[in-house]
Design a protein around this motif. Structure first.
Motif, mmCIF file in Angstrom:
data_model
loop_
_atom_site.group_PDB
_atom_site.id
_atom_site.type_symbol
_atom_site.label_atom_id
_atom_site.label_comp_id
_atom_site.label_asym_id
_atom_site.label_seq_id
_atom_site.Cartn_x
_atom_site.Cartn_y
_atom_site.Cartn_z
ATOM 1 N N THR A 10 11.919 -8.632 -0.695
ATOM 2 C CA THR A 10 12.874 -9.941 -1.531
ATOM 3 C C THR A 10 12.570 -10.602 -0.442
ATOM 4 O O THR A 10 13.097 -11.875 0.216
ATOM 5 N N ARG A 11 12.502 -10.406 0.759
ATOM 6 C CA ARG A 11 12.373 -11.328 2.202
ATOM 7 C C ARG A 11 10.714 -11.672 3.064
ATOM 8 O O ARG A 11 10.331 -10.375 3.163
ATOM 9 N N ILE A 12 10.668 -12.527 3.523
ATOM 10 C CA ILE A 12 9.609 -12.430 3.651
ATOM 11 C C ILE A 12 9.151 -12.076 5.319
ATOM 12 O O ILE A 12 7.839 -11.380 5.074
ATOM 13 N N GLU A 13 10.307 -11.698 5.540
ATOM 14 C CA GLU A 13 10.251 -10.995 7.239
ATOM 15 C C GLU A 13 9.338 -9.504 7.114
ATOM 16 O O GLU A 13 9.582 -9.180 7.493
ATOM 17 N N ASP A 14 9.689 -8.977 5.977
ATOM 18 C CA ASP A 14 10.035 -7.483 5.140
ATOM 19 C C ASP A 14 8.694 -7.626 4.890
ATOM 20 O O ASP A 14 7.877 -6.439 5.139
ATOM 21 N N ALA A 15 8.064 -8.892 3.883
ATOM 22 C CA ALA A 15 6.506 -9.080 4.117
ATOM 23 C C ALA A 15 5.827 -8.608 5.121
ATOM 24 O O ALA A 15 4.796 -8.288 4.930
ATOM 25 N N LEU A 16 5.610 -9.451 5.919
ATOM 26 C CA LEU A 16 5.506 -9.554 7.161
ATOM 27 C C LEU A 16 5.674 -8.133 7.473
ATOM 28 O O LEU A 16 4.352 -7.772 8.362
ATOM 29 N N ALA A 17 6.776 -7.459 8.180
ATOM 30 C CA ALA A 17 6.787 -6.182 8.456
ATOM 31 C C ALA A 17 6.254 -4.896 8.014
ATOM 32 O O ALA A 17 4.785 -4.574 8.484
ATOM 33 N N ILE A 26 1.947 -4.863 -1.529
ATOM 34 C CA ILE A 26 4.032 -5.268 -1.247
ATOM 35 C C ILE A 26 3.985 -5.391 -2.728
ATOM 36 O O ILE A 26 3.307 -6.299 -4.049
ATOM 37 N N GLY A 27 5.083 -5.183 -2.965
ATOM 38 C CA GLY A 27 6.063 -5.023 -4.232
ATOM 39 C C GLY A 27 6.997 -6.215 -4.479
ATOM 40 O O GLY A 27 7.897 -5.999 -4.024
ATOM 41 N N LEU A 28 6.613 -6.202 -5.688
ATOM 42 C CA LEU A 28 7.665 -7.809 -5.705
ATOM 43 C C LEU A 28 8.181 -7.487 -7.461
ATOM 44 O O LEU A 28 7.886 -7.289 -8.618
ATOM 45 N N ARG A 44 6.903 -16.398 -4.883
ATOM 46 C CA ARG A 44 5.666 -16.887 -4.636
ATOM 47 C C ARG A 44 5.449 -17.728 -3.036
ATOM 48 O O ARG A 44 4.935 -17.829 -2.203
ATOM 49 N N GLN A 45 7.064 -17.631 -2.523
ATOM 50 C CA GLN A 45 6.971 -17.915 -1.090
ATOM 51 C C GLN A 45 6.413 -16.749 -0.056
ATOM 52 O O GLN A 45 6.019 -17.086 1.183
#
Ligand SMILES: O=C(O)c1ccccc1NCC(=O)[C@H](O)[C@H](O)COP(=O)(O)O
Length: 204
Positions: A10-17, A26-28, A44-45
């Protein structure tokens, strides 16, 4: 090499981690009732923040075709994942690779069920829990998984850094999928848990 998807981002920082740890995807979640649901704008972000070669997967639960198209119009998902009762004709119509989710119950003939989605890129097996379409955090009986199969298995359901080696040994999946096992709270990932999970999969 078993591929890894970190779900419920749900957060950009978690996607990057997840990407930095070495995850493949990654799943959304686009299921409004989920505590891990994201809007197409946030999705999208997150997708735009991803480095190359990390696959974005969008999860749907009996959404209408219009709703899926609306998400796709804003969020450039690579792969779709269908958790509900979507028949193959429905899943095929979006021009994207897709995973079909089967929630496993004792007595299921998983090869026969998987054959109903011959165009799926893979079949994701998850735990069955009445009224909960996904993200249960619970494992299922891995002995129910046929070792002879002609479809790529994505194994999900209650996986953690502690049990994923056993799960891989018992089911020989193409990929593993984790959500709750790498969280500090629903929808909030824990970078240390993501690292441990990815390291453990790569170790085995
Ligand atoms: O995460 C949710 O809340 C969710 C809601 C509706 C459909 C799917 C959902 N999540 C799917 C996943 O996160 C994974 O594909 C899978 O179920 C593994 O979850 P977990 O058992 O928590 O590792």
């Amino acid at each position: 090499m078993v591929r890894i998807k970190i779900c419920g981002i749900t957060r950009i920082e978690d996607a990057l981690a997840a990407a930095r740890a070495g995850a493949d995807a990654i799943g959304l979640v686009f299921y409004p009732a989920s505590p891990r649901a994201v809007s197409p704008t946030v999705a999208r972000q997150i997708i735009r923040a991803l480095p190359p070669f990390v696959t974005s997967v969008g999860l749907f639960v009996d959404a209408s075709a219009t709703e899926v198209h609306q998400v796709l119009a804003e969020a450039p998902l690579d792969v779709l994942q269908f958790h509900g009762n979507e028949p193959a004709e429905f899943c095929n119509q979006f021009g994207r690779p897709y995973l079909k989710v089967l929630r496993v119950k004792p007595g299921d003939d998983l090869n026969a069920l998987a054959a109903q989605w011959p165009d799926a890129s893979g079949i994701l097996l998850d735990s069955y829990k009445e009224g909960v379409p996904g993200g249960t955090g619970e494992i299922f009986d891995w002995s129910l998984i046929p070792l002879e199969r002609n479809w790529p298995l994505v194994l999900a359901g209650g996986l953690t850094a502690e049990n994923v080696a056993d799960a891989i040994a018992r089911s020989a999946p193409w990929a593993v999928d984790v959500s709750g096992g790498v969280e500090q709270a629903k929808g909030i990932k824990d970078a240390a848990k993501i690292n441990s999970f990815v390291q453990e999969v790569k170790r085995v």
